[in-house]
Motif scaffolding. Structure first.
Motif, PDB file in Angstrom:
ATOM      1  N   ASN A 102       0.808  -1.287  -0.125  1.00  0.00           N
ATOM      2  CA  ASN A 102      -0.145  -0.067  -0.157  1.00  0.00           C
ATOM      3  C   ASN A 102       0.864   1.225   0.088  1.00  0.00           C
ATOM      4  O   ASN A 102       0.616   2.042   0.821  1.00  0.00           O
ATOM      5  CB  ASN A 102      -0.879  -0.008   1.261  1.00  0.00           C
ATOM      6  CG  ASN A 102      -2.228   0.802   1.121  1.00  0.00           C
ATOM      7  OD1 ASN A 102      -2.164   1.599  -0.062  1.00  0.00           O
ATOM      8  ND2 ASN A 102      -3.250   0.933   1.907  1.00  0.00           N
ATOM      9  N   PRO A 103       1.458   1.409  -1.074  1.00  0.00           N
ATOM     10  CA  PRO A 103       2.565   2.679  -1.128  1.00  0.00           C
ATOM     11  C   PRO A 103       2.091   4.039  -1.271  1.00  0.00           C
ATOM     12  O   PRO A 103       2.629   4.964  -0.953  1.00  0.00           O
ATOM     13  CB  PRO A 103       3.708   2.319  -2.197  1.00  0.00           C
ATOM     14  CG  PRO A 103       2.556   1.430  -3.214  1.00  0.00           C
ATOM     15  CD  PRO A 103       1.781   0.811  -2.161  1.00  0.00           C
ATOM     16  N   THR A 104       0.697   4.033  -1.532  1.00  0.00           N
ATOM     17  CA  THR A 104      -0.119   5.394  -1.711  1.00  0.00           C
ATOM     18  C   THR A 104      -0.894   5.755  -0.507  1.00  0.00           C
ATOM     19  O   THR A 104      -1.455   6.840  -0.754  1.00  0.00           O
ATOM     20  CB  THR A 104      -0.932   5.449  -3.097  1.00  0.00           C
ATOM     21  OG1 THR A 104      -1.968   4.457  -2.908  1.00  0.00           O
ATOM     22  CG2 THR A 104      -0.122   4.952  -4.281  1.00  0.00           C
ATOM     23  N   GLU A 105      -0.846   4.859   0.548  1.00  0.00           N
ATOM     24  CA  GLU A 105      -2.001   5.467   1.839  1.00  0.00           C
ATOM     25  C   GLU A 105      -1.508   6.649   2.136  1.00  0.00           C
ATOM     26  O   GLU A 105      -2.540   7.538   2.312  1.00  0.00           O
ATOM     27  CB  GLU A 105      -1.766   4.218   2.552  1.00  0.00           C
ATOM     28  CG  GLU A 105      -2.825   4.253   3.781  1.00  0.00           C
ATOM     29  CD  GLU A 105      -2.784   3.209   4.841  1.00  0.00           C
ATOM     30  OE1 GLU A 105      -3.586   3.027   5.674  1.00  0.00           O
ATOM     31  OE2 GLU A 105      -1.767   2.459   4.802  1.00  0.00           O
ATOM     32  N   LYS A 106      -0.469   7.082   2.510  1.00  0.00           N
ATOM     33  CA  LYS A 106      -0.116   8.144   3.138  1.00  0.00           C
ATOM     34  C   LYS A 106      -0.200   9.424   2.357  1.00  0.00           C
ATOM     35  O   LYS A 106      -0.968  10.372   2.831  1.00  0.00           O
ATOM     36  CB  LYS A 106       1.247   8.172   3.767  1.00  0.00           C
ATOM     37  CG  LYS A 106       1.676   9.363   4.722  1.00  0.00           C
ATOM     38  CD  LYS A 106       3.362   9.351   4.852  1.00  0.00           C
ATOM     39  CE  LYS A 106       3.735  10.444   5.321  1.00  0.00           C
ATOM     40  NZ  LYS A 106       5.234  10.443   6.029  1.00  0.00           N
ATOM     41  N   ARG A 107       0.056   9.299   1.199  1.00  0.00           N
ATOM     42  CA  ARG A 107      -0.275  10.293   0.056  1.00  0.00           C
ATOM     43  C   ARG A 107      -1.451  10.766  -0.022  1.00  0.00           C
ATOM     44  O   ARG A 107      -1.946  11.736  -0.027  1.00  0.00           O
ATOM     45  CB  ARG A 107       0.660   9.911  -1.096  1.00  0.00           C
ATOM     46  CG  ARG A 107       0.380  11.262  -2.296  1.00  0.00           C
ATOM     47  CD  ARG A 107       1.272  12.452  -1.814  1.00  0.00           C
ATOM     48  NE  ARG A 107       0.983  13.419  -3.078  1.00  0.00           N
ATOM     49  CZ  ARG A 107       1.510  14.695  -2.895  1.00  0.00           C
ATOM     50  NH1 ARG A 107       1.852  15.039  -1.540  1.00  0.00           N
ATOM     51  NH2 ARG A 107       1.326  15.329  -4.081  1.00  0.00           N
TER      52      ARG A 107
END
Length: 426
Positions: A407-412
């Motif tokens: 889930n690399p886009t969760e924070k963005r």
């Protein structure tokens, strides 16, 4: 920031956007049916005929990357009207097109036009959305109407050919619808748009090229490339894969013994697009309630298995599994588009939409073209091209499995939700 507009005005803008998607899908997704007619009319090879699709997508790719900034610089409305005008012009010129090279030129121009108004329409979706989840829902709605156009177009081409009418009339009809949309867009009151640029960061083509180094833009762009390469394999080359004799019209579906099988072989592309359209309406509900990364991982696995089954089982199995991929493909591309665009501030939505559209069109151009070349290398059998397409589906699944696990886009997405929409849910 974007000035708020009344809900009823946003509804009008949303419906105009939906109709734009439906209109150009009537031509773009009819290409598989058109290619069959072009091969007979102009006596061209698979590779040459695939240029009907590839040059259209190259036109979209060019305008997506190099002209996508127009929607951010000159506003959504002006850019949409410009793109629709170019598209209508290219459609009307089909009335005088009587050579293969001239038609290819019109196809390329129409692709450039689509890239211009589609990037503006994609950016506009961000302007009328109130959260990233709503953005994904509206995107699925737009793609669902695209699916309607994709159903209407091939059916219309099949009917025209059956009635002895030139298939080029499809483009004239699309041009008429486009002219109507130009008038409606000109009359509509679009949301006010802030440029968002600064003297240090002007809104131009350079900013689009800089996004090629952004991990969020590139991650979703590569995913879009792989997905569309696989999807276009179905609507471009499935008709050629399923036919029994490509040169004899009477024997086109002679290898299918039952009536239902012959019917499905004849309308396989329309069945595929119907399932994809239905799936996108369901996707509006799914993406509001389910984990989008899990849905995409599972659906990409199902697509890969359908391709493998259609190759191993031959035409009789592909007749069912290839159109079935429509239901699994339904939510993937609009979610890629939505989540990729939503990783950026609203004033950059046109530019980033153009970058994703570039890779979308590149996949749609390169995938079928490579399939055509490989098929010609093995005696013109479309089966070998579908082996290439199956590799695309496998790479797509691996990428989406990684996206679900890490889930690399969760924070963005959470940051953009707070800064652009003033909410916390993503």
């Amino acid at each position: 920031m974007i000035a708020a507009k009344a809900p009823n005005n946003n509804t009008l803008i949303r419906w105009l956007t939906y109709l734009m998607f439906m209109m150009f899908a009537m031509t773009s997704d009819s290409v598989g049916e058109i290619i069959k007619e072009v091969k007979r009319e102009f006596d061209v090879t698979n590779t040459e005929a695939s240029l009907m699709h590839s040059l259209f997508m190259i036109g979209i790719a060019f305008s997506g990357l190099f002209l996508g900034f127009l929607a951010d610089k000159f506003g959504r409305k002006n850019t949409i009207i410009l793109g629709l005008s170019l598209f209508a012009l290219s459609c009307y010129f089909f009335l005088v097109g009587d050579s293969f090279s001239f038609i290819l030129g019109l196809i390329t121009l129409s692709g450039i036009a689509v890239g211009v108004f589609k990037t503006a329409a994609l950016a506009l979706i961000g302007d009328i959305s109130h959260s990233t989840k709503e953005h994904t829902g509206i995107m699925n709605g737009a793609e669902a109407f695209f699916g309607f156009g994709a159903i209407i177009g091939p059916l219309l081409v099949a009917w025209l050919v059956r009635e002895g009418v030139d298939w080029k009339l499809l483009y004239v009809i699309a041009g008429g619808l486009c002219t109507l949309l130009i008038v409606l867009a000109w009359k509509a009151d679009y949301p006010a748009h802030s440029l968002g640029g600064t003297p240090k960061e002007p809104i131009n083509m350079t900013r689009s090229l800089k996004l090629l180094g952004n991990p969020y833009a590139m991650g979703f762009s590569v995913g879009a490339f792989l997905y569309v390469a696989a999807e276009s394999a179905i609507y471009v080359w499935m008709p050629s894969y399923l036919v029994c004799d490509a040169k004899d019209v009477a024997a086109t579906f002679s290898c299918y013994t039952s009536g239902p099988d012959k019917w499905l072989a004849m309308y396989a592309v329309s069945v595929f697009f119907s399932l994809r359209a239905v799936g996108r309406f369901v996707g509006i509900w799914m993406m509001q309630r389910l984990n989008w990364s899990l849905v995409l991982a599972l659906f990409s696995l199902a697509i890969m298995l359908c391709f493998i089954a259609g190759l191993v089982g031959g035409k009789s199995v592909a007749l069912y599994t290839f159109p079935l991929t429509g239901i699994f493909m339904s939510v993937i591309y609009p979610t890629f588009n939505s989540k990729g665009i939503s990783c950026f501030p609203k004033h950059e939505h046109g530019t980033v939409a153009g970058v994703i559209l570039f890779f979308t069109a590149a996949g749609a151009a390169a995938g079928p073209f490579i399939m055509g070349v490989v098929s010609d290398a093995y005696g013109g059998d479309a089966k070998y091209g579908f082996i290439v397409a199956t590799v695309f589906t496998a790479l797509l699944f691996v990428g989406l499995l990684y996206n679900y696990l890490y889930n690399p886009t969760e924070k963005r997405l959470a940051e953009i939700e707070t800064s652009e929409y003033g909410q916390n849910a993503v």
